[in-house]
Scaffold this active site. Structure first.
Site, mmCIF file in Angstrom:
data_model
loop_
_atom_site.group_PDB
_atom_site.id
_atom_site.type_symbol
_atom_site.label_atom_id
_atom_site.label_comp_id
_atom_site.label_asym_id
_atom_site.label_seq_id
_atom_site.Cartn_x
_atom_site.Cartn_y
_atom_site.Cartn_z
ATOM 1 N N LYS A 1 -16.365 2.252 10.157
ATOM 2 C CA LYS A 1 -15.136 3.025 10.291
ATOM 3 C C LYS A 1 -14.285 2.884 9.037
ATOM 4 O O LYS A 1 -14.499 2.006 8.204
ATOM 5 C CB LYS A 1 -14.351 2.539 11.516
ATOM 6 C CG LYS A 1 -13.885 1.087 11.417
ATOM 7 C CD LYS A 1 -13.142 0.656 12.666
ATOM 8 C CE LYS A 1 -12.676 -0.795 12.544
ATOM 9 N NZ LYS A 1 -11.891 -1.234 13.711
ATOM 10 N N TYR B 1 11.714 -6.838 -12.066
ATOM 11 C CA TYR B 1 12.861 -6.274 -11.364
ATOM 12 C C TYR B 1 13.694 -7.367 -10.699
ATOM 13 O O TYR B 1 13.180 -8.262 -10.041
ATOM 14 C CB TYR B 1 12.401 -5.288 -10.298
ATOM 15 C CG TYR B 1 11.860 -3.994 -10.846
ATOM 16 C CD1 TYR B 1 12.633 -3.210 -11.700
ATOM 17 C CD2 TYR B 1 10.592 -3.554 -10.508
ATOM 18 C CE1 TYR B 1 12.139 -2.020 -12.200
ATOM 19 C CE2 TYR B 1 10.096 -2.356 -11.000
ATOM 20 C CZ TYR B 1 10.875 -1.597 -11.849
ATOM 21 O OH TYR B 1 10.388 -0.409 -12.348
#
EC number: 5.1.1.1
Length: 387
Positions: free
Chosen positions: A42, A269
């Protein structure tokens, strides 16, 4: 589209998918069971390529293929795979006639699904639909609730007599197998056994009975019945932690730049990390868009220059910064192993999962969902090719 050679010359991150490891894991798992092994491919084979993994597994001891959606099942048929395929998570309105025409087995978790599948079989003109009645053994998600199970079994037997369905299997799923040990599965095993008794009492004689996924396959033989469903284990993941399997992925990336910085330099950041001393920083062009979990910030490491190095500052969309320490031989162009098998000291997907407080499945599927800028290479024996 770029040729593999042209892509290689451009450099950048590279994700290697080791099919030899998939094959070795499948053989190990097949040796643990006396019945059939269903290879669960899957989500595009956990991102590794459903058809490619399916062929590898079928050549390495698997006899069945499993997917969730009907779309995935039909894609396997379109790729030329003729092995038995089971699809077990579909809405009532799915095109079950197409499934019957393609020879896809279908899980049935409710009377409404049974009616829809029977109707699809009638529309297909190809005879009865092959179904696996799905019992909820304790997850409260897919599968018929215990109080509905008897009615579902009786309706399925009536549909068999009408010739619209053939009940070839009964399936369930264990809620606590990841906790390890047979004791965790006692309630689920008992619920499944009761469900089988009810099915037999209704006149059903399913040839295939399957309850175990990877963790129970490796840790609890009492759950094996006639077939097991193995997905994560194919890709080196044992949720029970009982068996060493071979990791299938390696993510590498070249160093873009190296710079010396003074103590007190903010990195990335928000200046989430500030250098406590003068040091050397390396910039590596992979980030959360490439499957690295941002929640691993403050914990992650990479293998670079022959040793583990900490990732510092926040993990960004496209890049991470690595602290090389005051003295380092690393230069631009050197290659960092971001995720590997661990044999050479590289961090593994299991470690990234621990750093990010998630499960290994999410790391593996995230890495395999990276954008095209990450070159994918698939092993074919001793060679590698670009996918």
């Amino acid at each position: 589209m770029l040729t593999p050679d042209a892509a290689a010359r451009l450099g950048g991150p590279e994700l290697r998918i080791d099919l030899d490891a998939v094959a070795a894991n499948c053989r190990l798992l097949a040796e643990r069971v006396s019945g059939d092994l269903m290879a669960v491919v899957k989500a595009d084979g956990f991102g590794h390529g459903a058809a490619t993994v399916a062929r590898t597994a079928l050549a390495s001891g698997a006899g069945w293929l499993g997917v969730t959606s009907l779309v995935e099942a039909l894609d396997l048929r379109a790729a030329g795979l003729t092995a038995p395929v089971l699809s077990w998570l579909n809405p009532v309105g799915a095109d079950f006639a197409a499934a019957v025409r393609a020879g896809v087995d279908l899980a049935v978790p409710s009377p409404a699904h049974l009616a829809a599948v029977a109707g699809g079989a009638q529309r297909s003109g190809w005879g009865a639909a092959r179904v696996h009645l799905h019992l909820d053994t304790g997850l409260a998600r897919d599968g018929a609730a215990p109080e509905e199970w008897g009615a579902l079994c009786r309706a399925a037997r009536a549909a068999e007599r009408e010739g619209t369905v053939q009940v070839v299997g009964v399936m369930g799923h264990l809620a606590l197998a990841d906790l390890g040990g047979p004791g965790a599965n006692a309630a689920g095993r008992a619920a499944f056994d009761r469900g089988l008794q009810v099915a037999r009492s209704a006149g059903l004689r399913p040839a295939h009975r399957h309850l175990a996924a990877t963790a129970a396959t490796l840790g609890d033989p009492a759950t094996h019945h006639t077939m097991v469903r193995v997905g994560a284990g194919l890709f080196g993941i044992d949720p029970s932690g009982s068996t060493r399997l071979r990791p299938t992925l390696t993510l590498t990336a070249p160093v873009v730049s190296v710079r010396r910085v003074a103590a007190g330099t903010g990195v990335g950041y928000g200046h989430h990390w500030v250098t406590p001393r003068a040091t050397t920083l390396a910039l590596v062009p992979v980030g959360y868009a490439d499957g690295l979990p941002r929640t691993a910030t403050d914990h992650a490491e990479v293998l670079l220059g022959g040793r583990r190095r900490p990732v510092v500052g926040r993990i960004s969309m496209d890049q991470v910064v690595v602290d090389l320490g005051p003295c380092s031989p690393v230069v631009a162009g050197d290659v960092a192993t971001v995720v590997g098998a661990g044999d050479d000291g590289a961090p593994t997907a299991a470690e990234w999962a621990r750093w990010a407080h998630t499960l290994e499945h999410e790391i593996v599927t995230g890495l395999c969902s990276a954008p095209p800028r990450v070159r994918r290479c698939v092993s074919t024996g001793s060679s590698w090719g670009t996918r």
